[in-house]
Design a protein around this motif. Structure first.
Motif, PDB file in Angstrom:
ATOM      1  N   ARG A 120       0.852  -1.188   0.000  1.00  0.00           N
ATOM      2  CA  ARG A 120       0.000   0.000   0.000  1.00  0.00           C
ATOM      3  C   ARG A 120       0.889   1.240   0.000  1.00  0.00           C
ATOM      4  N   ILE A 121       0.577   2.154  -0.881  1.00  0.00           N
ATOM      5  CA  ILE A 121       1.393   3.354  -1.054  1.00  0.00           C
ATOM      6  C   ILE A 121       0.506   4.570  -0.827  1.00  0.00           C
ATOM      7  N   PRO A 122       0.563   5.178   0.372  1.00  0.00           N
ATOM      8  CA  PRO A 122      -0.263   6.361   0.609  1.00  0.00           C
ATOM      9  C   PRO A 122       0.271   7.573  -0.155  1.00  0.00           C
ATOM     10  N   VAL A 123      -0.651   8.309  -0.748  1.00  0.00           N
ATOM     11  CA  VAL A 123      -0.315   9.546  -1.454  1.00  0.00           C
ATOM     12  C   VAL A 123      -1.297  10.605  -0.971  1.00  0.00           C
ATOM     13  N   GLY A 124      -0.914  11.344   0.059  1.00  0.00           N
ATOM     14  CA  GLY A 124      -1.840  12.295   0.656  1.00  0.00           C
ATOM     15  C   GLY A 124      -3.031  11.554   1.226  1.00  0.00           C
ATOM     16  N   PRO A 125      -4.259  11.991   0.889  1.00  0.00           N
ATOM     17  CA  PRO A 125      -5.453  11.289   1.390  1.00  0.00           C
ATOM     18  C   PRO A 125      -5.786  10.031   0.599  1.00  0.00           C
ATOM     19  N   LEU A 126      -5.033   9.738  -0.450  1.00  0.00           N
ATOM     20  CA  LEU A 126      -5.325   8.602  -1.317  1.00  0.00           C
ATOM     21  C   LEU A 126      -4.470   7.395  -0.933  1.00  0.00           C
ATOM     22  N   MET A 127      -4.843   6.240  -1.492  1.00  0.00           N
ATOM     23  CA  MET A 127      -4.081   5.019  -1.268  1.00  0.00           C
ATOM     24  C   MET A 127      -3.934   4.290  -2.598  1.00  0.00           C
ATOM     25  N   ASN A 128      -2.704   4.008  -2.959  1.00  0.00           N
ATOM     26  CA  ASN A 128      -2.425   3.256  -4.178  1.00  0.00           C
ATOM     27  C   ASN A 128      -1.857   1.889  -3.822  1.00  0.00           C
ATOM     28  N   PHE A 129      -1.913   0.971  -4.784  1.00  0.00           N
ATOM     29  CA  PHE A 129      -1.372  -0.384  -4.604  1.00  0.00           C
ATOM     30  C   PHE A 129      -0.357  -0.631  -5.718  1.00  0.00           C
ATOM     31  N   GLY A 130       0.872  -0.938  -5.321  1.00  0.00           N
ATOM     32  CA  GLY A 130       1.878  -1.134  -6.357  1.00  0.00           C
ATOM     33  C   GLY A 130       3.169  -1.685  -5.816  1.00  0.00           C
ATOM     34  N   TYR A 131       4.263  -1.370  -6.528  1.00  0.00           N
ATOM     35  CA  TYR A 131       5.564  -1.962  -6.234  1.00  0.00           C
ATOM     36  C   TYR A 131       6.633  -0.882  -6.222  1.00  0.00           C
ATOM     37  N   LYS A 132       7.449  -0.918  -5.190  1.00  0.00           N
ATOM     38  CA  LYS A 132       8.618  -0.045  -5.112  1.00  0.00           C
ATOM     39  C   LYS A 132       9.847  -0.880  -5.469  1.00  0.00           C
ATOM     40  N   GLY A 133      10.825  -0.236  -6.079  1.00  0.00           N
ATOM     41  CA  GLY A 133      12.046  -0.961  -6.425  1.00  0.00           C
ATOM     42  C   GLY A 133      11.788  -1.949  -7.544  1.00  0.00           C
ATOM     43  N   GLU A 134      12.332  -3.177  -7.399  1.00  0.00           N
ATOM     44  CA  GLU A 134      12.261  -4.174  -8.466  1.00  0.00           C
ATOM     45  C   GLU A 134      11.086  -5.119  -8.263  1.00  0.00           C
ATOM     46  N   VAL A 135      10.417  -5.467  -9.362  1.00  0.00           N
ATOM     47  CA  VAL A 135       9.346  -6.442  -9.324  1.00  0.00           C
ATOM     48  C   VAL A 135       9.458  -7.321 -10.571  1.00  0.00           C
ATOM     49  N   LEU A 136       9.145  -8.604 -10.402  1.00  0.00           N
ATOM     50  CA  LEU A 136       9.103  -9.550 -11.519  1.00  0.00           C
ATOM     51  C   LEU A 136       7.647  -9.951 -11.745  1.00  0.00           C
ATOM     52  N   LEU A 137       7.096  -9.562 -12.889  1.00  0.00           N
ATOM     53  CA  LEU A 137       5.728  -9.918 -13.252  1.00  0.00           C
ATOM     54  C   LEU A 137       5.791 -11.171 -14.135  1.00  0.00           C
ATOM     55  N   LEU A 138       5.420 -12.310 -13.563  1.00  0.00           N
ATOM     56  CA  LEU A 138       5.578 -13.590 -14.243  1.00  0.00           C
ATOM     57  C   LEU A 138       4.463 -13.836 -15.255  1.00  0.00           C
ATOM     58  N   ALA A 139       4.811 -14.557 -16.293  1.00  0.00           N
ATOM     59  CA  ALA A 139       3.835 -15.050 -17.266  1.00  0.00           C
ATOM     60  C   ALA A 139       4.295 -16.426 -17.742  1.00  0.00           C
ATOM     61  N   ARG A 140       3.332 -17.259 -18.053  1.00  0.00           N
ATOM     62  CA  ARG A 140       3.625 -18.626 -18.480  1.00  0.00           C
ATOM     63  C   ARG A 140       3.522 -18.703 -19.997  1.00  0.00           C
ATOM     64  N   LEU A 141       4.643 -19.021 -20.655  1.00  0.00           N
ATOM     65  CA  LEU A 141       4.657 -19.185 -22.105  1.00  0.00           C
ATOM     66  C   LEU A 141       4.797 -20.669 -22.437  1.00  0.00           C
ATOM     67  N   VAL A 142       4.076 -21.084 -23.472  1.00  0.00           N
ATOM     68  CA  VAL A 142       4.140 -22.482 -23.909  1.00  0.00           C
ATOM     69  C   VAL A 142       4.543 -22.499 -25.380  1.00  0.00           C
ATOM     70  N   PRO A 143       5.741 -22.988 -25.690  1.00  0.00           N
ATOM     71  CA  PRO A 143       6.146 -23.094 -27.101  1.00  0.00           C
ATOM     72  C   PRO A 143       5.426 -24.253 -27.772  1.00  0.00           C
ATOM     73  N   PRO A 144       5.294 -24.232 -29.092  1.00  0.00           N
ATOM     74  CA  PRO A 144       4.639 -25.346 -29.790  1.00  0.00           C
ATOM     75  C   PRO A 144       5.448 -26.625 -29.665  1.00  0.00           C
ATOM     76  N   ALA A 145       4.753 -27.757 -29.706  1.00  0.00           N
ATOM     77  CA  ALA A 145       5.417 -29.053 -29.556  1.00  0.00           C
ATOM     78  C   ALA A 145       6.316 -29.375 -30.741  1.00  0.00           C
ATOM     79  N   ASP A 146       6.049 -28.778 -31.883  1.00  0.00           N
ATOM     80  CA  ASP A 146       6.854 -29.076 -33.076  1.00  0.00           C
ATOM     81  C   ASP A 146       7.929 -28.019 -33.331  1.00  0.00           C
TER      82      ASP A 146
END
Length: 598
Positions: A90-116
């Motif tokens: 949680r990242i407070p910004v004045g009266p607001l609240m944001n949700f995020g990442y400080k510094g480094e973050v790895l956003l994973l995704a699953r890739l599947v190559p074709p069988a051939d």
């Protein structure tokens, strides 16, 4: 020459690889392994490293911001999954609240190559990434990224990124285990989340982050309060809502856990309070005597009362009923406290219990028929009257009478003396008719005098017992054989399926049922299978879903708990933009059609 061409290709492709740097963020694609294996999934991550003081955003950015996006541009035959989002801060910004990442973050995704995929030639994986990075000011940035990987039969962990990606995967939020119980109810200005963690787990602090924007006010305080054996977390609805607030869907974050939950918001009957729950339980106990489950024991009691009905006998029967309900209450609440997802009728989810009951009722039926003569004390005697009360509760547990569902839902989520008070009221209601008959024995004057009719009555009273044996044998077959295919027009239950259908704007009717629930079977054959009812479902575009609880199923138990129910039958209509609509336990075609039109 071929080797030279391969090296030149790698050098040319490398012009598109490597990190892209802006003054605030370094971005690149990284992989967990050093090669692609045909047909084998591989984790690829978008690495974003923001300089100190700046941050990027989660899937729900909070009061302001935008979530990071990845547009994959992959070779033909590749498949890419959605972003797997790490737990944000949680990242407070004045009266607001944001949700995020400080510094480094790895956003994973699953890739599947074709069988051939052909080995030997390197493959370039390309993507365009879009992110918003903020300090006081916010900057929209994007980058064309690429990652070159050779194709091989086997791959090794990448020496640089294998461990960081494994650590990122291990730190992802996980679905809430079955030992955690959740229920959400609507309240003025928002909703509250009831949390029942496993035994021994204490929550000192917890907060909820919704997956979707416009549901929960990001900056609003979330007070965690102790309630019974669990906790309650207050959630304020978003000041600028986006669509209806129908589900508590997001992350529950505490000191040691980040659990993904998805709970429908319902009006819980616990709001009625203890007095209303006691009244409903007493009424449900009275009506339980009219349910088909109790018919076998009625046979025994009719025979007993026809020969001798005394108040002392009725009190002994009532004592058997009450003691049995107290034992069931202790088992039900105790097992749920230990993390077992069970509900009313849980003992009949055991094939051993069903087999023993079938054998017992067969002996009773043979005895009443005169085919197996032995002295059986359930028809009379002090112990017999008490034990017949015990038996009545055992065989009544597959049934849920009108009003019982609400009362039991209250009892299961309460603790201590309140829960036992509800089960006591249920037992008193069930035992009252017999006590009333014994207290006013004048009705016996209307019966014929003892004679040849009594043996004939015994033979006729064996008929419902034989029917019960046949039913229990059928239940046992259902429990000990692989699950049968769904009936035509019905789909198997999953919470994800119901959520996806309603999110797509489609109404859903869910039948929570079990083979051992006689009321369920009657409703399905007499009401739900009718041509006019099925036609109405089709005309309204309703998807029919059957949640079969014949075998123990934690997901179904959790769904029932979220609806304020602890047993079957339960019938729910989910309509887009509306809270779930519970129908009565005893269905009629008119009730179903009215609910569809409403």
């Amino acid at each position: 020459m071929k080797l030279l061409i391969l090296l030149l290709g790698l050098l040319a492709a490398s012009a598109f690889a490597g990190p892209v740097k802006t003054p605030q963020v370094e971005a690149e694609l990284v992989a967990e392994r050093d090669a692609l294996v045909p047909g084998e999934p591989i984790a690829v991550a978008l690495r974003l490293a923001a300089i100190p003081g700046w941050h990027t955003y989660w899937r729900n950015p909070g009061d302001s911001g935008e979530p990071t996006r990845i547009e994959w541009r992959l070779p033909p035959g590749f498949a890419a999954g959605e972003i797997e989002w790490p737990v944000p801060v949680r990242i407070p910004v004045g009266p607001l609240m944001n949700f995020g990442y400080k510094g480094e973050v790895l956003l994973l995704a699953r890739l599947v190559p074709p069988a051939d995929l052909a080995a030997g030639k390197p493959v370039t994986l390309r993507a365009k990434a879009f992110w918003l990075v903020c300090e006081v000011q916010c900057l929209q940035q994007d980058a064309e990224l690429s990652l070159i990987l050779p194709v091989a039969r086997k791959a090794r962990t990448d020496p640089r990124w294998g461990k960081p990606i494994a650590a990122a995967r291990a730190a992802l939020p996980v679905p809430a285990p079955a030992q955690w119980l959740f229920a959400a109810k609507a309240e003025d200005g928002g909703a509250s989340l009831a949390i029942s963690p496993p035994a021994g787990v204490e929550l000192k602090e917890a907060f909820f982050l919704p997956f979707e924007e416009g549901k929960v006010e990001p900056a609003a305080p979330q007070a965690l309060a102790r309630e019974g054996d669990g906790y309650r977390l207050g959630l304020r609805a978003a000041a600028q809502p986006v669509g209806p607030f129908e589900r508590v869907s997001g992350l529950l974050i505490s000191e040691k856990n980040a659990l993904a939950i998805d709970v429908p918001i319902v009006a819980r009957f616990a709001d009625l309070g203890l007095v209303a729950a006691l009244v409903l339980a007493f009424a449900g106990g009275l009506l339980l005597n009219l349910m088909p489950c109790v018919l076998p024991v009625l046979s025994i009691k009719v025979l007993s009362f026809a020969s001798d009905a005394r108040l002392r006998h009725a009190l002994l029967y009532a004592a058997g009923v009450l003691v049995s309900f107290w034992i069931l209450a202790a088992l039900l609440i105790g097992l749920r406290t230990l993390g077992n997802q069970i509900g009313w009728g849980f003992q009949l989810q055991s094939p051993v219990t069903v087999a023993l009951l079938a054998a017992f009722f067969l002996l009773l039926a043979l005895n009443l028929s005169g085919l197996l003569e032995f002295r059986f004390s359930f028809a009379g005697g002090p112990s017999g009257h008490f034990l017949s009360g015990v038996l009545a509760v055992v065989v009544a547990s597959p049934c849920t009478a009108p009003f019982m569902g609400a009362a039991l839902g209250y009892a299961v989520f309460e603790s201590g003396w309140r829960a036992f008070a509800v089960f006591t009221a249920l037992g008193l209601g069930m035992a009252l008719p017999y006590a009333a008959l014994a207290a006013a024995p004048g009705w016996r004057r209307h019966l014929p005098k003892p004679g040849p009719w009594m043996p004939r009555l015994k033979h006729w009273l064996a008929v419902p017992l034989y029917a019960t044996v046949i039913w229990l044998a059928w239940v046992l077959v259902q429990q000990t054989t692989p699950p049968a295919a769904q009936h035509a027009g019905w789909e198997p239950y999953s919470a994800e399926k119901v959520a996806a259908l309603t999110a797509a704007g489609k109404p859903v009717f869910v039948d929570f049922t079990a083979a051992w629930c006689v009321t369920c079977q009657v409703n399905e054959r007499v009401v739900l299978a009718r041509d006019d009812v099925m036609r109405a479902f089709r005309d309204h575009g309703v998807t029919l879903v059957r949640a079969d609880w014949t075998r123990r199923d934690p997901d179904i138990a959790r769904a029932l708990a979220a609806l304020g129910r602890s047993g079957v039958p339960a019938y729910v209509i989910y309509k887009p933009g509306r809270p779930p609509q519970l129908l009565p336990e005893i269905l009629t075609p008119e009730r179903v059609l009215a609910a569809l039109d409403g």
